[in-house]
Design an enzyme around this catalytic site. Structure first.
Site: not given
Ligand SMILES: NC(=O)C1=CN([C@@H]2O[C@H](COP(=O)(O)OP(=O)(O)OC[C@H]3O[C@@H](n4cnc5c(N)ncnc54)[C@H](O)[C@@H]3O)[C@@H](O)[C@H]2O)C=CC1
Ligand SMILES: O=C1O[C@H](COP(=O)(O)O)[C@@H](O)[C@H](O)[C@H]1O
Length: 256
Positions: A84, A109, A146, A150
């Site tokens: 993914n 991340s 993970y 990233k």
């Molecule tokens: N939420 C956070 O605090 C953080 C998020 N990130 C990064 O931001 C991005 C989004 O994270 P979130 O919105 O929190 O996660 P999320 O899980 O809420 O959203 C990710 C979306 O990507 C879709 N997805 C996953 N694999 C896929 C694939 N192979 N093809 C198409 N769609 C796919 C999922 O269905 C989901 O809708 C991720 O790449 C994550 O690593 C990085 C650091 C912190």
């Molecule tokens: O990259 C990500 O980081 C956030 C924050 O990390 P955490 O270890 O404090 O939870 C995480 O919530 C998120 O799912 C992840 O994609």
């Protein structure tokens, strides 16, 4: 930006924050993994970022991509992040450069540098009086697979920028939490990114001129071990939120 902007992973939390703030500012094309419960207000496609044909169709005519799709779980398995996150990101870049897309904003991340949080540095580094600061020039130092995925996404960006000239902005996102900072979680408060600041940062990444950048995506928290100076200078990022302004869920200090 006149042409559409492709937002992958649009159905997730970061996608929600971006669309909450910027729904009207761009002609969005959303890439969703599965059919939505409600009809989106924007053009959308459904599929997997590892599907070459789908990805080629998704990038057609777009000027920029914000690539969020992937497995966001710090505990994700190697098989999952390999498919993914790594393969999916490589397929997106390949399609982007074939189509001549100008800009690629990549959701990296804090976990790409998680192993800087050593036993001797923590928990002090999460506190405002501590001066340990990462600025984005350091090498990745992931603390889990993970994080490895990233960091690999950042390196893919380096390769596609150097080889094909696509402008790349890697945003090392901290902890995105809606409405208020994480509660009883010092580390999360130090790397909190509010929804409005998340939208603003991604708008900066779409609008600024740059070649290849790595920036930290956190709010202007008093506690911090990620510098946002480079995001300010390279992108014009001007965050408005600060986890220190909250007691639990309540905002107790107004910035202005
Ligand atoms: N939420 C956070 O605090 C953080 C998020 N990130 C990064 O931001 C991005 C989004 O994270 P979130 O919105 O929190 O996660 P999320 O899980 O809420 O959203 C990710 C979306 O990507 C879709 N997805 C996953 N694999 C896929 C694939 N192979 N093809 C198409 N769609 C796919 C999922 O269905 C989901 O809708 C991720 O790449 C994550 O690593 C990085 C650091 C912190
Ligand atoms: O990259 C990500 O980081 C956030 C924050 O990390 P955490 O270890 O404090 O939870 C995480 O919530 C998120 O799912 C992840 O994609």
């Amino acid at each position: 930006m006149d042409d559409p902007v492709l937002l992958t992973g649009a159905g997730g939390r970061v996608g929600e924050a971006i669309l909450d703030g910027l729904a009207e500012d761009y002609d969005w094309r959303l890439l969703l993994h599965s059919p939505p419960d409600e009809e989106p207000d924007h053009e959308y496609m459904i599929g997997d970022v590892t599907d070459e044909a789908l990805v080629n169709a998704a990038v057609e005519g777009v000027s920029a991509i914000i690539h969020l799709a992937g497995d966001p779980r710090p505990e994700a398995s190697w098989d999952s992040v390999l498919e993914n996150n790594i393969d999916g990101t490589q397929k997106m870049y390949e399609a982007a450069v074939s189509e001549g897309v100008e800009k690629f904003v990549y959701a990296s991340s804090n976990h790409a540098v998680g192993a800087f949080e050593t036993e001797t540095r923590t928990p002090e580094m999460y506190r405002p009086e501590d001066d340990f600061l990462l600025d984005g020039t350091e090498l990745p130092r992931p603390g889990n697979l993970y994080g490895v995925s990233k960091a690999t996404g950042e390196v893919l960006g380096r390769y596609y920028h150097d080889t094909y000239g696509i402008d790349v902005c890697n945003v090392r996102i901290g902890n995105l939490t809606k409405n208020h900072p994480p509660i009883d979680y010092e580390r999360g408060q130090a790397m909190w990114l509010s929804y409005p600041d998340c939208a603003h940062l991604h708008q900066c990444a779409l609008e600024a001129e740059y070649d290849f950048e790595i920036v930290y995506g956190i709010s202007d928290n008093d506690r911090k071990y990620y510098s946002i100076q480079h995001a300010r200078e390279a992108l014009g990022y001007d965050p408005q939120d600060n986890s220190a302004h909250f007691e639990g869920e309540e905002k107790v200090v107004d910035r202005n």
